[in-house]
Design a protein around this motif. Structure first.
Motif, PDB file in Angstrom:
ATOM      1  N   LYS A  63      11.325   2.423  16.100  1.00  0.00           N
ATOM      2  CA  LYS A  63       9.966   2.612  15.590  1.00  0.00           C
ATOM      3  C   LYS A  63       9.237   3.759  16.280  1.00  0.00           C
ATOM      4  O   LYS A  63       8.024   3.886  16.179  1.00  0.00           O
ATOM      5  CB  LYS A  63       9.158   1.315  15.742  1.00  0.00           C
ATOM      6  N   GLU A  97       3.348  -0.147  12.626  1.00  0.00           N
ATOM      7  CA  GLU A  97       3.322  -0.114  11.172  1.00  0.00           C
ATOM      8  C   GLU A  97       4.421   0.780  10.598  1.00  0.00           C
ATOM      9  O   GLU A  97       4.359   1.226   9.449  1.00  0.00           O
ATOM     10  CB  GLU A  97       1.949   0.334  10.678  1.00  0.00           C
ATOM     11  N   VAL A  99       7.589   2.130   8.823  1.00  0.00           N
ATOM     12  CA  VAL A  99       8.483   1.734   7.728  1.00  0.00           C
ATOM     13  C   VAL A  99       9.601   2.773   7.649  1.00  0.00           C
ATOM     14  O   VAL A  99       9.368   3.964   7.860  1.00  0.00           O
ATOM     15  CB  VAL A  99       7.737   1.647   6.377  1.00  0.00           C
ATOM     16  N   ARG A 316       3.325   2.029   1.780  1.00  0.00           N
ATOM     17  CA  ARG A 316       4.559   1.233   1.841  1.00  0.00           C
ATOM     18  C   ARG A 316       4.416   0.091   2.851  1.00  0.00           C
ATOM     19  O   ARG A 316       4.920  -1.015   2.640  1.00  0.00           O
ATOM     20  CB  ARG A 316       5.741   2.127   2.191  1.00  0.00           C
ATOM     21  N   TYR A 317       3.697   0.344   3.937  1.00  0.00           N
ATOM     22  CA  TYR A 317       3.484  -0.707   4.932  1.00  0.00           C
ATOM     23  C   TYR A 317       2.650  -1.842   4.348  1.00  0.00           C
ATOM     24  O   TYR A 317       3.010  -3.017   4.457  1.00  0.00           O
ATOM     25  CB  TYR A 317       2.781  -0.127   6.165  1.00  0.00           C
ATOM     26  N   TRP A 318       1.537  -1.498   3.692  1.00  0.00           N
ATOM     27  CA  TRP A 318       0.637  -2.530   3.160  1.00  0.00           C
ATOM     28  C   TRP A 318       1.284  -3.248   1.980  1.00  0.00           C
ATOM     29  O   TRP A 318       1.083  -4.452   1.786  1.00  0.00           O
ATOM     30  CB  TRP A 318      -0.690  -1.896   2.766  1.00  0.00           C
ATOM     31  N   LYS A 320       4.465  -3.895   1.637  1.00  0.00           N
ATOM     32  CA  LYS A 320       5.420  -4.848   2.201  1.00  0.00           C
ATOM     33  C   LYS A 320       4.688  -6.081   2.741  1.00  0.00           C
ATOM     34  O   LYS A 320       5.129  -7.221   2.536  1.00  0.00           O
ATOM     35  CB  LYS A 320       6.229  -4.184   3.307  1.00  0.00           C
TER      36      LYS A 320
END
Length: 444
Positions: A63, A97, A99, A316-318, A320
Motif C-alpha cells: 500500500k 485507501e 486500491v 474505486r475506494y468508495w 468498494k
C-alpha cells in the motif's frame, strides 16, 4: 518529438512496465504541440508554439505508492524515473485507501482528433488575429484576444496488461472588444475540436456589436429579475454544481446531495422536469477521451433526467466500501435543450436582463451551492421582446439548484470551453425567473 505514434508510445510504456520491480506499475505518456497568438490594443503581442511530452510513472509496494515524472525517454532515463518512483514508494507511509491498479480495459475510440486542427500553421493564427483586429480598427474599437490550438496524444499502460492510446485536437478563441472611451465592452468565445467549424470573421461581429451596444450603461436597482443567460453565463454555475455529484461527499454529509441522517439523494427530483444532463464520451458535439485519469472506461451516463438525480461519482475506494460500481469520471456534460437561439428567448421576454457571461465565480455555501460572481462584457435591459438599453454590471448571489428550478425557457445547446472546468460542455441559453442580483459593479 512530442507526438508519438501508438506503436512508439506503447514501446516506451512497455519498457517502463518491464523495468519496474514493484508489486505493480502504472504509467502514462502524454504529448502536445500547442500553438497560440495573443493580441491587445489592436496589435499582436505574442505568438509561439510549445512542444512537449511527459511520462508519469506510479508504482506500489503493497500500500506504499510513489510517483515520478520525466520528459526524457532514452533507456537510461526510463530506468532512472522508474527507480525514483520506487524509492519514493519505499519511503511513503501506507495509504489506508489504496486500491490496486485497474485490470485490462476495453476502450472504444472516440472522435477527438481532426487533421485540419492538427495542421494549423502560424499563418492561420495570424489571419485570426487580423480578422479580429481589422474590423475593430475600422469601427474605432479596441480588441484584445487569444487564439490557441492543440494537437495531442495520450497513452496509458499498467502491469496488469492495460493499454490505451488516442489523439485529440482543440481550438480555443476569446476576444474582448472595448470602446475607445472604455464605457462599452463586448466579448465572444468559441471552443471546437475541428477548426473548420470556426470562423473568426463571424465571431468578432458578436463582440463588436456588444461593445457598441453596451456603451454608456445605465444603473438598474439590484434585486430579483428574469434573466436570459447566454451559455457562457450559465455554464460556470452549472460546472460548479457538478463538483457536488461526488458519492463520498454526499454520503458524509458534505454536499447538497446529502440526506439528513445519512445517505444521499440519488433518485430524488431536485430540478425542473425539463432539466436533463448526461455525459457521453462519444457525443459528436463534445467528444472526449474514452478513459478518465485513472484509466477507467467512460460510459454514457445519465446524471439528471427530467429533474431527477440519477448519478453520483464513486471513486474505486468508495465504490468498494459501499458495494457500488465505479465508472470513469465524466469528461463532458451535455444539457438537453430545444431549438431556440438566445435572441428567440429575448423576443419572448416581457421584462428581463440579458447576461453575456459571468466571471469570478466563487462558492459561498457548499451545502446549497450558493455562488457569487459578476456579470461582464455586455449586460442589457430587455422589455417587450427587445433589447432596450445597456445596464451596469451586477454582482449576483445565486444557487444553480434554485436557478434550475426557476426555468422559463431552454434554448439550443452550444459547445462551451472553460479553463476552470474539467468538462467540455454543451449548454443552452436559459431564461430564468427570480435570479438574484445583490449589488452593482463599476466594471464594464
Amino acid at each position: 518529438m512530442s507526438i508519438y505514434s501508438e506503436k512508439d508510445a506503447k514501446a516506451i510504456l512497455d519498457k517502463v512496465i518491464k523495468l519496474s520491480k514493484a508489486d505493480e506499475c502504472t504509467a502514462s505518456l502524454n504529448g502536445q504541440i500547442d500553438g497560440n497568438i495573443r493580441y491587445a490594443i489592436n496589435a499582436v503581442s505574442t505568438s509561439g508554439i510549445v512542444s512537449d511530452a511527459e511520462l508519469v510513472v506510479q508504482v506500489a509496494f503493497g500500500k506504499r505508492v510513489g510517483t515520478a515524472t520525466i520528459n526524457e525517454f532514452d533507456d537510461a532515463s526510463l530506468e532512472k524515473v522508474v527507480r525514483r518512483a520506487e524509492e519514493l514508494a519505499k519511503l511513503a507511509p501506507e495509504n489506508p485507501e489504496f486500491v490496486p491498479a485497474i485490470g485490462k480495459q476495453t476502450y472504444k475510440p472516440t472522435k477527438t482528433w481532426f487533421e485540419k486542427t492538427a495542421t494549423i500553421k502560424p499563418e492561420y493564427r495570424a489571419e485570426v488575429a487580423a480578422d479580429s483586429i481589422d474590423p475593430c480598427k475600422k469601427a474605432k474599437l479596441i480588441a484584445a484576444g487569444f487564439f490557441s490550438d492543440s494537437n495531442r496524444f495520450s497513452a496509458i499502460a499498467n502491469s496488469n496488461g492495460n493499454f490505451g492510446y488516442q489523439t485529440s485536437t482543440n481550438v480555443d478563441f476569446t476576444c474582448t472588444v472595448r470602446t475607445e472611451d472604455g464605457t462599452g465592452s463586448g466579448w465572444v468565445a468559441r471552443n471546437v475540436a475541428d477548426v473548420s467549424q470556426f470562423n473568426a470573421d463571424d465571431e468578432i461581429k458578436i463582440a463588436i456589436q456588444k461593445a457598441q451596444d453596451s456603451k454608456d450603461a445605465k444603473a438598474l436597482e439590484p434585486g430579483k429579475y428574469t434573466v436570459i443567460l447566454e451559455p457562457a453565463a450559465s455554464s460556470g454555475l452549472i460546472s460548479y454544481m457538478m463538483f457536488g455529484f461526488d458519492a463520498r461527499q454526499a454520503d458524509e454529509g458534505r454536499s447538497f446531495l446529502s440526506k439528513k441522517g445519512g445517505g444521499n439523494k440519488v433518485g430524488e427530483k431536485l430540478y425542473d422536469e425539463r432539466v436533463t444532463i448526461f455525459a457521453d464520451p462519444a457525443d459528436a458535439t463534445a467528444a472526449v477521451l474514452p478513459w478518465d485519469d485513472e484509466g477507467m472506461v467512460r460510459e454514457r451516463t445519465p446524471i439528471i433526467t427530467k429533474g431527477k438525480v440519477e448519478f453520483l461519482q464513486y471513486s474505486r475506494y468508495w465504490a468498494k466500501l459501499k458495494d457500488k460500481k465505479a465508472v470513469g469520471q465524466p469528461g463532458n456534460l451535455i444539457m438537453v435543450g430545444g431549438d431556440k437561439s438566445t435572441m428567440d428567448l429575448v423576443k419572448s421576454t416581457k421584462k428581463g436582463i440579458l447576461v453575456t457571461r459571468t466571471w469570478y465565480i466563487r462558492m459561498v455555501d457548499p451545502q446549497t451551492v450558493l455562488l457569487t460572481g459578476l456579470t461582464r462584457d455586455g449586460t442589457f435591459y430587455v422589455e417587450n421582446g427587445e433589447i432596450k438599453y445597456p445596464i451596469k454590471n451586477f454582482r449576483f448571489n445565486e444557487s444553480p439548484i434554485i436557478m434550475l428550478n426557476n426555468i422559463e425557457e431552454i434554448g439550443k445547446p452550444v459547445r462551451v470551453g472553460d479553463d476552470e472546468s474539467p468538462f467540455v460542455m454543451m449548454i443552452p441559453p436559459l431564461k430564468i425567473r427570480d435570479f438574484t442580483f445583490t449589488s452593482l459593479s463599476d466594471a464594464v
